[in-house]
Design an enzyme around this catalytic site. Sequence first.
Site, PDB file in Angstrom:
ATOM      1  N   GLU A  15     -41.061 -18.922  52.205  1.00  0.00           N
ATOM      2  CA  GLU A  15     -42.403 -18.646  51.711  1.00  0.00           C
ATOM      3  C   GLU A  15     -42.855 -17.271  52.196  1.00  0.00           C
ATOM      4  O   GLU A  15     -43.298 -16.426  51.414  1.00  0.00           O
ATOM      5  CB  GLU A  15     -43.351 -19.736  52.212  1.00  0.00           C
ATOM      6  CG  GLU A  15     -44.802 -19.529  51.814  1.00  0.00           C
ATOM      7  CD  GLU A  15     -45.732 -20.523  52.493  1.00  0.00           C
ATOM      8  OE1 GLU A  15     -46.876 -20.655  52.027  1.00  0.00           O
ATOM      9  OE2 GLU A  15     -45.336 -21.152  53.503  1.00  0.00           O
ATOM     10  N   GLN A  57     -47.400 -19.641  61.900  1.00  0.00           N
ATOM     11  CA  GLN A  57     -47.133 -20.663  60.893  1.00  0.00           C
ATOM     12  C   GLN A  57     -46.973 -22.039  61.525  1.00  0.00           C
ATOM     13  O   GLN A  57     -47.386 -23.052  60.958  1.00  0.00           O
ATOM     14  CB  GLN A  57     -45.893 -20.309  60.078  1.00  0.00           C
ATOM     15  CG  GLN A  57     -46.044 -19.061  59.249  1.00  0.00           C
ATOM     16  CD  GLN A  57     -47.329 -19.075  58.442  1.00  0.00           C
ATOM     17  OE1 GLN A  57     -47.501 -19.875  57.533  1.00  0.00           O
ATOM     18  NE2 GLN A  57     -48.252 -18.174  58.773  1.00  0.00           N
ATOM     19  N   HIS A  75     -37.235 -26.547   5.644  1.00  0.00           N
ATOM     20  CA  HIS A  75     -37.366 -25.257   6.312  1.00  0.00           C
ATOM     21  C   HIS A  75     -36.795 -24.160   5.413  1.00  0.00           C
ATOM     22  O   HIS A  75     -37.412 -23.104   5.221  1.00  0.00           O
ATOM     23  CB  HIS A  75     -36.600 -25.258   7.642  1.00  0.00           C
ATOM     24  CG  HIS A  75     -37.305 -25.928   8.780  1.00  0.00           C
ATOM     25  ND1 HIS A  75     -37.533 -27.272   8.821  1.00  0.00           N
ATOM     26  CD2 HIS A  75     -37.831 -25.418   9.937  1.00  0.00           C
ATOM     27  CE1 HIS A  75     -38.151 -27.579   9.948  1.00  0.00           C
ATOM     28  NE2 HIS A  75     -38.356 -26.474  10.637  1.00  0.00           N
TER      29      HIS A  75
END
Length: 441
Positions: free
Chosen positions: A333, A265, A426
């Site tokens: 991650e 990485q 309504h």
Amino acid sequence: MTVSTAIARLNAADPDFARHLDHLLSWESVSDDAVNQRVLDIIKAVRERGDAALVEFTQRFDGVDAKSIGDLILNRERLELALTRITPAQREALEKAANRVRMYHERQKQDSWQYTEADGTVLGQKVTPLDRAGLYVPGGKASYPSSVLMNAIPAKVAGVAEVVMVVPTPRGEVNELVLAAACIAGVDRVFTVGGAQAVAALAYGTASVPQVDKIVGPGNIYVATAKRHVFGQVGIDMIAGPSEILVVCDGQTDPDWIAMDLFSQAEHDEDAQAILVSPDASFLDRVAASIDKLLPTMERAEIIEKSINGRGALIQVRDMQQAMEVANRIAPEHLELSVADPQAWLPHIRHAGAIFMGRHTSEALGDYCAGPNHVLPTSGTARFSSPLGVYDFQKRSSIIFCSEQGASELGHTASVLARGESLTAHARSAEYRILTQEKGN
């Protein structure tokens, strides 16, 4: 070339550990006011001048001698040609990876469903794929055919009718592997434009570039900033930060393996983050020695060195239970559980983009060919986000069908609640559907 590391050493027992960890994890985008304004100007130009602006920006930023938008369009035949230009081994690897990614994502497909209540009312959910998706792929040196597979295949599995790919070709450099991957993944159209201008074109459309419903794929700070600005006009996958890996190890894995996992990485860029957590202090020492031994052998040693020295760490914890706590605090991650029985510790993990189980499962396998998606939440967003998947290319519509009896019964409840909110229309809309005999009761 001389490279050396001075990777940070932290101990969870230290009183200031939480503060030091927060400082290590902090990462701010470099999208300053100048970048932001430049992106806004580019988006405005593309919206106003369309294809002409795309050609102009591609000439200026990528050094491509394009006379018209036609010079920036690759047809399906060109993608198929790329398949013949790569080596047989590369084609086999791409096809094998694509098949594994496709098989995994097929399991994510959601179907529409309905159920009927006793009075005949029908409720349900209709699942529909997006009409068109846009895929941004980095170009030039940062060419990632694996990203093409990971972004395009879930869209196609979801049923997206058209996948449009944009990929810059700096100084005319075309990466045949990227185009071959697009062919294998089923990409429908390719435009050799990049940067904020490509994002703007996908979001708003031009005479040549079709407007999409969602934009996915990684890019530089200009791409990320543009995605922020067009969100709402279109959907986006995420605003990704630097790549991250967290390795939790019990001290029994080969330290060279762990060092190389951290490198995997760190070699992405200087802001990438590689962290090892272990309760074994002597093992941390051995991994530090492996890092120093192996670093000079790496092609991207300078990038790895800056990443390791700037954002890397070796963290000692009290025991494996505390290692799990630290892992959840980081919400990485990529998380490697390099331990004897990873399945036993899996229930303890709450926050991670992808979890690599056991000593033999390197994160690199997930990047290319294991099957699950490698587009993952970064910068702690695994606390509330998930990997890219088929569900990102599908939308859900609620289905409500009321029988006469059902509308009458629900009308009472809706009426009470609507009048409680002082929304008389309504209430009366619902009350009109109440059966006459019920109104009299």
